[in-house]
Design an enzyme around this catalytic site. Structure first.
Site, PDB file in Angstrom:
ATOM      1  N   GLY A  31       0.798  -1.006   0.038  1.00  0.00           N
ATOM      2  CA  GLY A  31      -0.050  -0.154  -0.170  1.00  0.00           C
ATOM      3  C   GLY A  31       0.936   1.316   0.030  1.00  0.00           C
ATOM      4  O   GLY A  31       0.706   2.180   0.749  1.00  0.00           O
ATOM      5  N   ASP A  68       0.397  -1.275  -4.864  1.00  0.00           N
ATOM      6  CA  ASP A  68      -0.820  -0.381  -4.429  1.00  0.00           C
ATOM      7  C   ASP A  68      -1.809  -0.640  -5.703  1.00  0.00           C
ATOM      8  O   ASP A  68      -1.613  -1.644  -6.360  1.00  0.00           O
ATOM      9  CB  ASP A  68      -0.301   1.223  -4.546  1.00  0.00           C
ATOM     10  CG  ASP A  68      -1.468   1.999  -3.585  1.00  0.00           C
ATOM     11  OD1 ASP A  68      -2.706   1.687  -3.909  1.00  0.00           O
ATOM     12  OD2 ASP A  68      -0.909   2.387  -2.418  1.00  0.00           O
ATOM     13  N   HIS A 119      -3.642   1.956  10.082  1.00  0.00           N
ATOM     14  CA  HIS A 119      -4.678   2.909  10.872  1.00  0.00           C
ATOM     15  C   HIS A 119      -6.070   3.022  10.078  1.00  0.00           C
ATOM     16  O   HIS A 119      -7.006   3.766  10.520  1.00  0.00           O
ATOM     17  CB  HIS A 119      -4.053   4.236  11.175  1.00  0.00           C
ATOM     18  CG  HIS A 119      -3.648   5.369  10.171  1.00  0.00           C
ATOM     19  ND1 HIS A 119      -2.990   6.345  10.359  1.00  0.00           N
ATOM     20  CD2 HIS A 119      -3.894   5.384   9.008  1.00  0.00           C
ATOM     21  CE1 HIS A 119      -2.811   6.987   9.278  1.00  0.00           C
ATOM     22  NE2 HIS A 119      -3.324   6.332   8.313  1.00  0.00           N
TER      23      HIS A 119
HETATM   24  C1  LIG Z   1      -2.956   6.464   3.738  1.00  0.00           C
HETATM   25  S1  LIG Z   1      -2.314   5.850   2.116  1.00  0.00           S
HETATM   26  C2  LIG Z   1      -0.716   5.707   2.384  1.00  0.00           C
HETATM   27  C3  LIG Z   1       0.062   5.494   1.320  1.00  0.00           C
HETATM   28  C4  LIG Z   1       1.597   5.304   1.613  1.00  0.00           C
HETATM   29  N1  LIG Z   1       1.850   4.013   2.434  1.00  0.00           N
HETATM   30  C5  LIG Z   1       2.652   6.544   2.145  1.00  0.00           C
HETATM   31  O1  LIG Z   1       2.715   6.435   3.465  1.00  0.00           O
HETATM   32  O2  LIG Z   1       2.481   7.261   1.471  1.00  0.00           O
HETATM   33  C6  LIG Z   1      -3.108   4.230   2.027  1.00  0.00           C
HETATM   34  C7  LIG Z   1      -2.868   3.605   0.591  1.00  0.00           C
HETATM   35  O3  LIG Z   1      -3.619   2.334   0.809  1.00  0.00           O
HETATM   36  C8  LIG Z   1      -4.099   1.994  -0.727  1.00  0.00           C
HETATM   37  N2  LIG Z   1      -4.826   1.270  -0.610  1.00  0.00           N
HETATM   38  C9  LIG Z   1      -6.274   1.114  -0.375  1.00  0.00           C
HETATM   39  N3  LIG Z   1      -6.791  -0.201  -0.405  1.00  0.00           N
HETATM   40  C10 LIG Z   1      -5.986  -1.128  -0.850  1.00  0.00           C
HETATM   41  C11 LIG Z   1      -6.028  -2.398  -1.169  1.00  0.00           C
HETATM   42  N4  LIG Z   1      -6.969  -2.985  -1.100  1.00  0.00           N
HETATM   43  N5  LIG Z   1      -4.647  -2.981  -1.663  1.00  0.00           N
HETATM   44  C12 LIG Z   1      -3.711  -2.121  -2.034  1.00  0.00           C
HETATM   45  N6  LIG Z   1      -3.602  -0.722  -1.566  1.00  0.00           N
HETATM   46  C13 LIG Z   1      -4.722  -0.225  -1.178  1.00  0.00           C
HETATM   47  C14 LIG Z   1      -4.421   3.630  -1.121  1.00  0.00           C
HETATM   48  O4  LIG Z   1      -4.441   3.358  -2.605  1.00  0.00           O
HETATM   49  C15 LIG Z   1      -3.200   4.263  -0.583  1.00  0.00           C
HETATM   50  O5  LIG Z   1      -2.397   4.811  -1.293  1.00  0.00           O
END
Ligand SMILES: C[S@@+](CC[C@H](N)C(=O)[O-])C[C@H]1O[C@@H](n2cnc3c(N)ncnc32)[C@H](O)[C@@H]1O
Length: 452
Positions: A267, A290, A341
């Site tokens: 992610g 992601d 979170h």
């Molecule tokens: C709060 S952001 C954090 C992004 C990154 N880890 C950072 O710190 O910059 C959460 C991330 O989770 C991804 N996400 C949400 N659901 C997901 C899934 N089922 N599988 C993979 N990624 C996912 C979103 O696209 C987003 O980029």
């Protein structure tokens, strides 16, 4: 509380303030002496542990003083209106006020007239917005109705990632927060732990989760569509808030001991975390996972910032749904920043369980998220509490973590977690918490290993 107890607490807080201030001043003097040899970039500054503790002690002591000294009724009224400060900051970020002021005379400042004309906000209205921020020590009014950047607003100049972080808090997240009171007071919704029954859905009139909603385009009147501004800005915002709040993550975990290990950034968004880490530790390799739409943005970011990493395969972008089996086996590190979170406990366990089978004997899961500490003291503390008379979590210095916790509740029924909650999640997923790495910032690293 007796007058005697109150006086004892106030004197103790002032003593802490005085002692901690001397540490800060000493640091300034050291920095001034060193400035002839090295320039400090405020965006990437990491305090020593001593300075970090002095800062949070000062902040915590300010909270104790506010509690003891100020009129409680006035304080509560002020707190009830404090969202206007956030609105004022949002307006300043949206209109790029810091950049506009930076282009003017730094000494004399820019008149509200001139500024208002440039950003398209009526003169007395922008003056009042900025004065609200000046009273909170962001921007300065150098002479009546003439504004300039101060040391705080200056960090916004030419800083699109930080600006994006402020905007994302002020768009959909702020709108969602307006529905938090009625969602928590609703007899059915208050019992729900579902990510699809939150203040966010109520405020935005949607059935889907935050990330899916972000990807739904907006229909224009002529039938054509356009992407939501949140989608275009979110990745940049994660990068910006990571730089602002999480820089110590790169220094307070022993990444240097990992040699040429592979870090799977689960992610990973546009890969902001990995990008910065890759600049500091040149042997590490990265896989950023992601959703496909986000990885398209990641490709653009990496092509601009570190094109060679993609070309030589040091960084790979891999579409992956983190609720399904982890495809990269035996990596040394599975890292997740600001992921857990976002999700209720049940979903977090599923995310961890999807990684566990891929882990080898040398694999670890590193979770970069806040670690919540209660205000009271307990006999089983895993984290060193703040000194008397501060709340155990340094009070005022922990407010942002608490606000983010409510932001997670608002958007996802998610939460920021404390040491015991991390242990419980790990246990349910067949893992164990190896160590909580206390970093010199708002975000810490919780390390998990296979439980057996
Ligand atoms: C709060 S952001 C954090 C992004 C990154 N880890 C950072 O710190 O910059 C959460 C991330 O989770 C991804 N996400 C949400 N659901 C997901 C899934 N089922 N599988 C993979 N990624 C996912 C979103 O696209 C987003 O980029």
């Amino acid at each position: 509380m007796s007058i005697k107890d109150r006086a004892t607490r106030l004197r103790a807080a002032i003593t802490l303030l005085t002692e901690a201030s001397e540490i800060v001043i000493q640091h300034w003097e050291d920095e001034e002496r060193d400035s002839s040899t090295k320039e400090v970039d405020r965006n990437f500054f990491i305090p020593s542990y001593e300075l970090f503790n002095a800062r949070r002690t000062i902040q915590g002591a300010m909270g104790v003083c506010a509690e003891l000294v100020l009129d409680p009724r006035a304080r509560l009224m002020e707190m009830a209106a404090v969202y206007y400060e956030a609105r004022a900051l949002h307006i300043a970020a949206e209109a790029r006020v810091a950049d506009v002021l930076d282009s003017g005379d730094h000494e004399k400042g820019m008149s509200a007239d001139d500024l208002g004309r440039r950003i398209g906000i009526k003169e007395h209205k922008i003056a009042r917005v900025l004065r609200t921020l000046c009273s909170a020590h962001v921007f300065q009014e150098v002479s009546y109705n003439h504004f300039a950047n101060n040391v705080v607003s200056q960090v916004l100049v030419a800083n699109d990632p930080l600006r994006a972080g402020i905007l994302v808090m002020g768009w959909a997240n702020y709108t969602a927060s307006t529905k938090l009171p009625e969602t928590l007071l609703d007899p059915v919704k208050t019992q729900s732990e579902s990510a699809l029954q939150t203040a966010f859905q109520a405020a935005h009139g949607t059935q889907v989760g935050y990330f899916e909603w972000m990807e739904e385009p907006i229909k224009r009147n002529d039938g054509s569509t356009q992407p939501k501004r949140e989608l275009a800005t979110f990745g940049l915002a994660m990068w910006g808030s990571g730089r602002a709040m999480g820089w110590p993550l790169y220094y307070d975990y022993p990444w240097q001991n990992l040699g040429s290990a592979t870090v799977v950034d689960v992610g990973g968004g546009v890969g902001g975390f990995s990008l910065e880490l890759s600049k500091i530790h040149s042997n590490l390799k990265f896989v950023i996972e992601d959703r496909p739409a986000v990885l398209k943005q990641a490709e653009t970011v990496w092509n601009q910032q570190a094109p060679a990493a993609l070309q030589i395969g040091r960084t790979k972008l891999l579409p992956h749904d983190f609720f399904t089996d982890q495809p990269v086996k035996n990596a040394e590190v599975y890292h997740m920043r600001y992921i857990m979170h976002d999700w209720p406990d049940e979903d977090c366990v599923k995310i961890l369980q999807a990684i566990r089978p891929a882990m080898g004997p040398n694999s670890r899961i590193l979770i970069s998220d806040a670690v919540m500490i209660p205000t009271c003291r307990s006999s089983t503390e895993t984290v060193t509490p703040a000194p008397y008379p501060l709340p155990a979590n340094y009070g005022f210095a922990h407010r942002f973590q608490n606000m983010r916790d409510l932001n997670m509740l608002t958007l996802f029924n998610g939460r920021e977690r404390g040491p015991d909650e991390w242990k419980e999640l790990a246990r349910k997923a067949g893992l164990r918490v190896e160590k909580i790495w206390e970093c010199r910032g708002y975000v810490w690293i919780t390390e998990m290993r296979k439980g057996d």
